[in-house]
Structures are given as structure tokens and as C-alpha cells.
Scaffold this motif. Structure first.
Motif, PDB file in Angstrom:
ATOM      1  N   PRO A   6       2.330 -15.234  -9.091  1.00 45.55           N
ATOM      2  CA  PRO A   6       1.822 -15.766  -7.817  1.00 45.55           C
ATOM      3  C   PRO A   6       2.905 -15.832  -6.736  1.00 45.55           C
ATOM      4  O   PRO A   6       2.623 -16.168  -5.588  1.00 45.55           O
ATOM      5  N   LEU A   7       4.148 -15.519  -7.093  1.00 40.71           N
ATOM      6  CA  LEU A   7       5.259 -15.699  -6.143  1.00 40.71           C
ATOM      7  C   LEU A   7       5.280 -14.597  -5.087  1.00 40.71           C
ATOM      8  O   LEU A   7       5.013 -13.429  -5.376  1.00 40.71           O
ATOM      9  N   ASN A   8       5.612 -15.005  -3.873  1.00 39.58           N
ATOM     10  CA  ASN A   8       5.635 -14.091  -2.728  1.00 39.58           C
ATOM     11  C   ASN A   8       7.068 -13.604  -2.495  1.00 39.58           C
ATOM     12  O   ASN A   8       7.960 -14.408  -2.243  1.00 39.58           O
ATOM     13  N   PRO A   9       7.291 -12.281  -2.542  1.00 39.63           N
ATOM     14  CA  PRO A   9       8.657 -11.770  -2.339  1.00 39.63           C
ATOM     15  C   PRO A   9       9.284 -12.214  -1.022  1.00 39.63           C
ATOM     16  O   PRO A   9      10.495 -12.351  -0.924  1.00 39.63           O
ATOM     17  N   SER A  10       8.473 -12.477  -0.008  1.00 40.66           N
ATOM     18  CA  SER A  10       9.058 -12.881   1.277  1.00 40.66           C
ATOM     19  C   SER A  10       9.617 -14.299   1.216  1.00 40.66           C
ATOM     20  O   SER A  10      10.335 -14.728   2.118  1.00 40.66           O
ATOM     21  N   HIS A  11       9.297 -15.052   0.145  1.00 40.27           N
ATOM     22  CA  HIS A  11       9.841 -16.400  -0.030  1.00 40.27           C
ATOM     23  C   HIS A  11      11.064 -16.422  -0.939  1.00 40.27           C
ATOM     24  O   HIS A  11      11.622 -17.495  -1.193  1.00 40.27           O
ATOM     25  N   ALA A  12      11.452 -15.286  -1.460  1.00 36.35           N
ATOM     26  CA  ALA A  12      12.621 -15.241  -2.355  1.00 36.35           C
ATOM     27  C   ALA A  12      13.879 -15.632  -1.585  1.00 36.35           C
ATOM     28  O   ALA A  12      14.021 -15.307  -0.403  1.00 36.35           O
ATOM     29  N   ILE A  13      14.813 -16.352  -2.263  1.00 38.46           N
ATOM     30  CA  ILE A  13      16.057 -16.758  -1.602  1.00 38.46           C
ATOM     31  C   ILE A  13      17.105 -15.660  -1.702  1.00 38.46           C
ATOM     32  O   ILE A  13      18.143 -15.716  -1.050  1.00 38.46           O
ATOM     33  N   SER A  14      16.856 -14.680  -2.556  1.00 40.38           N
ATOM     34  CA  SER A  14      17.822 -13.585  -2.735  1.00 40.38           C
ATOM     35  C   SER A  14      17.074 -12.335  -3.163  1.00 40.38           C
ATOM     36  O   SER A  14      16.167 -12.392  -3.992  1.00 40.38           O
ATOM     37  N   ARG A  15      17.441 -11.200  -2.575  1.00 38.13           N
ATOM     38  CA  ARG A  15      16.893  -9.895  -2.979  1.00 38.13           C
ATOM     39  C   ARG A  15      18.046  -8.921  -3.002  1.00 38.13           C
ATOM     40  O   ARG A  15      18.778  -8.817  -2.012  1.00 38.13           O
ATOM     41  N   ARG A  16      18.196  -8.219  -4.097  1.00 37.35           N
ATOM     42  CA  ARG A  16      19.304  -7.270  -4.167  1.00 37.35           C
ATOM     43  C   ARG A  16      18.888  -6.012  -4.927  1.00 37.35           C
ATOM     44  O   ARG A  16      18.273  -6.089  -5.995  1.00 37.35           O
ATOM     45  N   LEU A  17      19.243  -4.876  -4.365  1.00 34.57           N
ATOM     46  CA  LEU A  17      18.997  -3.607  -5.036  1.00 34.57           C
ATOM     47  C   LEU A  17      20.238  -3.275  -5.863  1.00 34.57           C
ATOM     48  O   LEU A  17      21.353  -3.325  -5.352  1.00 34.57           O
ATOM     49  N   VAL A  18      20.037  -2.981  -7.138  1.00 30.85           N
ATOM     50  CA  VAL A  18      21.153  -2.653  -8.031  1.00 30.85           C
ATOM     51  C   VAL A  18      20.987  -1.193  -8.435  1.00 30.85           C
ATOM     52  O   VAL A  18      20.007  -0.831  -9.098  1.00 30.85           O
ATOM     53  N   GLY A  19      21.929  -0.363  -8.040  1.00 35.70           N
ATOM     54  CA  GLY A  19      21.831   1.061  -8.333  1.00 35.70           C
ATOM     55  C   GLY A  19      22.010   1.355  -9.817  1.00 35.70           C
ATOM     56  O   GLY A  19      22.542   0.539 -10.573  1.00 35.70           O
ATOM     57  N   ALA A  20      21.580   2.526 -10.248  1.00 39.26           N
ATOM     58  CA  ALA A  20      21.777   2.941 -11.638  1.00 39.26           C
ATOM     59  C   ALA A  20      23.267   3.000 -11.921  1.00 39.26           C
ATOM     60  O   ALA A  20      24.036   3.542 -11.124  1.00 39.26           O
ATOM     61  N   GLY A  21      23.685   2.392 -13.036  1.00 36.56           N
ATOM     62  CA  GLY A  21      25.101   2.381 -13.379  1.00 36.56           C
ATOM     63  C   GLY A  21      25.852   1.228 -12.740  1.00 36.56           C
ATOM     64  O   GLY A  21      27.058   1.107 -12.916  1.00 36.56           O
ATOM     65  N   ASP A  22      25.139   0.375 -12.018  1.00 33.28           N
ATOM     66  CA  ASP A  22      25.772  -0.807 -11.428  1.00 33.28           C
ATOM     67  C   ASP A  22      25.340  -2.032 -12.244  1.00 33.28           C
ATOM     68  O   ASP A  22      24.459  -1.941 -13.097  1.00 33.28           O
ATOM     69  N   PHE A  23      25.968  -3.168 -11.961  1.00 34.75           N
ATOM     70  CA  PHE A  23      25.638  -4.376 -12.729  1.00 34.75           C
ATOM     71  C   PHE A  23      25.273  -5.529 -11.805  1.00 34.75           C
ATOM     72  O   PHE A  23      25.525  -5.487 -10.590  1.00 34.75           O
ATOM     73  N   PHE A  24      24.690  -6.560 -12.411  1.00 33.91           N
ATOM     74  CA  PHE A  24      24.344  -7.805 -11.728  1.00 33.91           C
ATOM     75  C   PHE A  24      24.879  -8.930 -12.596  1.00 33.91           C
ATOM     76  O   PHE A  24      24.541  -9.018 -13.778  1.00 33.91           O
TER      77      PHE A  24
END
Ligand code: ZN
Length: 214
Positions: A6-24
Motif C-alpha cells: 500500500p506504500l506510495n513511492p512518492s512518500h519514500a524518504i530515500s530512493r536510490r538506483l544501484v547499478g549492476a556490480g554496485d553495493f548498498f
């Protein structure tokens, strides 16, 4: 079991794209929700969790499988620690199945599974090691890298008891979401593997969203 969030992405406090071969590598507070999106499909997100207050306590594949009586992870699965406590709960999932038996790719497995020449290809284990090496503040070392979750990966157990690394059930835009039940440290390798059908021989980005305590 498929379950939409039910969560709305526009309410997220953080959004990050992680490329292939990268880490989080980021902390997640108790009550916060983490979503991993398989942006283009057929990706693998090799994930480890630690108790932020005591990194000796971490995700246990063995205890998670035993507690739920199911080798696959899905909506409703509680991710159990080495101390038998609930670390996170999978609250939404549009994929249907995630693996926690197959382990992560490494230079050793590249050599054994594919070819001696593949030894130096980028792997999830190297990716985790890099994350730990440049984030010394968390006090994690290679001895802390243990069994992991492979979100979006489909590794069915055959009737003979073997593991099949199959084409994924995941697809573009599918996601898995989990709520932290304690303060945790999240370590994800977005798999760079080029030799495995699990990533469609073509590793692609994942997106990671975090929502604050509801
Ligand atoms: Zn990998």
C-alpha cells in the motif's frame, strides 16, 4: 503468495538506483520499510542483514528456513537472526519466491561453475568485500560475510535434492518489501554475474526505497 504494497513511492524518504556490480550498505531503523525493485527484471540482489547494535548477530538462513518450514522466502516470511530473533518481515512481494540456499557468486564459484578464465570476473563476494573495506566504521570484516538472501533469484530444489539455477520468476518493476523489526544494517550486492541465467546474462540496476516509521 503475491502481495502488493500500500506504500506510495512518492512518500519514500530515500530512493536510490544501484547499478549492476554496485553495493548498498545502509542502516535501517526499527519500523522503517525497505523496498528493492527489480527495475529491468531477472536481477539478483544478494543481501545480508546485521543487528546494528551488535553486528555479531546477523541473518541466519538456517533459522529462517527452520522457523517457517519453507525453503523459499515470500510475503509473510520473518527473517530470523542467529540469536533466533525476528530481524525483518517481508510485508509485500510481487515476485512470489526468493532464494536463500544458493549462496553468492565469488571468484571461486566463477572458477568451479564456469571456467578458470572467469576467476577475475566481478562477483557479489568481491562487491561485499569492497563495501566493508571502504566502510570501516561498521566494524565488519570478511569473517562477517555469511549465508545470504538472493532476492529475485529462483533456485528450485529438484526431486533428487539438487539445486537448479533457473531463469527468474521476477520481471521488470517487480519488487519485494520488508519492515525492520530491529535496527539493522543492510548490505546488498547488486549481482554483476555475467554467466548465470538468474541475471539473464545481463546484470541491470535495482532501485532501493525506504519509508519511515508509519
Ligand atoms: Zn552474484
Amino acid at each position: 503468495m503475491l502481495k502488493e504494497s500500500p506504500l506510495n513511492p512518492s512518500h519514500a524518504i530515500s530512493r536510490r538506483l544501484v547499478g549492476a556490480g554496485d553495493f548498498f550498505l545502509e542502516p535501517l531503523q526499527k519500523g522503517q520499510t525497505l523496498r528493492i525493485v527489480d527495475v529491468e527484471g531477472n536481477q539478483a540482489a544478494d543481501t545480508l542483514f546485521y543487528n546494528l547494535a551488535d553486528i555479531a548477530e546477523r541473518y541466519s538462513a538456517v533459522d529462517t528456513v527452520r522457523t517457517q518450514g519453507n525453503i523459499y522466502l515470500e510475503a509473510g516470511t520473518r527473517l530470523i537472526s542467529t540469536e533466533g530473533r525476528v530481524m525483518l518481515e517481508i510485508t509485500a512481494d510481487t515476485v512470489g519466491r526468493h532464494d536463500t540456499l544458493g549462496g553468492a557468486c565469488a571468484s571461486e564459484s566463477n572458477t568451479v561453475r564456469y571456467d578458470l578464465e572467469k576467476r577475475h570476473m566481478h562477483s557479489c563476494r568481491d562487491n561485499w568485500m569492497l563495501a566493508l573495506a571502504i566502510n570501516e566504521k561498521y566494524g565488519l570484516t570478511k569473517r562477517d560475510i555469511t549465508h545470504n538472501i538472493n532476492f529475485f533469484m529462483n533456485v528450485p530444489v529438484t526431486p533428487e535434492g539438487g539445486l537448479d539455477f533457473d531463469d527468474g520468476l521476477s520481471g521488470p518493476g517487480k519488487y519485494v518489501e520488508m519492515r525492520a523489526e530491529m535496527d539493522v544494517l543492510v548490505l546488498i550486492s547488486n549481482c554483476p554475474q555475467l554467466n548465470n541465467p538468474c541475471s539473464g546474462y545481463n546484470p541491470t540496476p535495482i532501485e532501493i526505497l525506504i519509508w519511515d516509521i508509519a
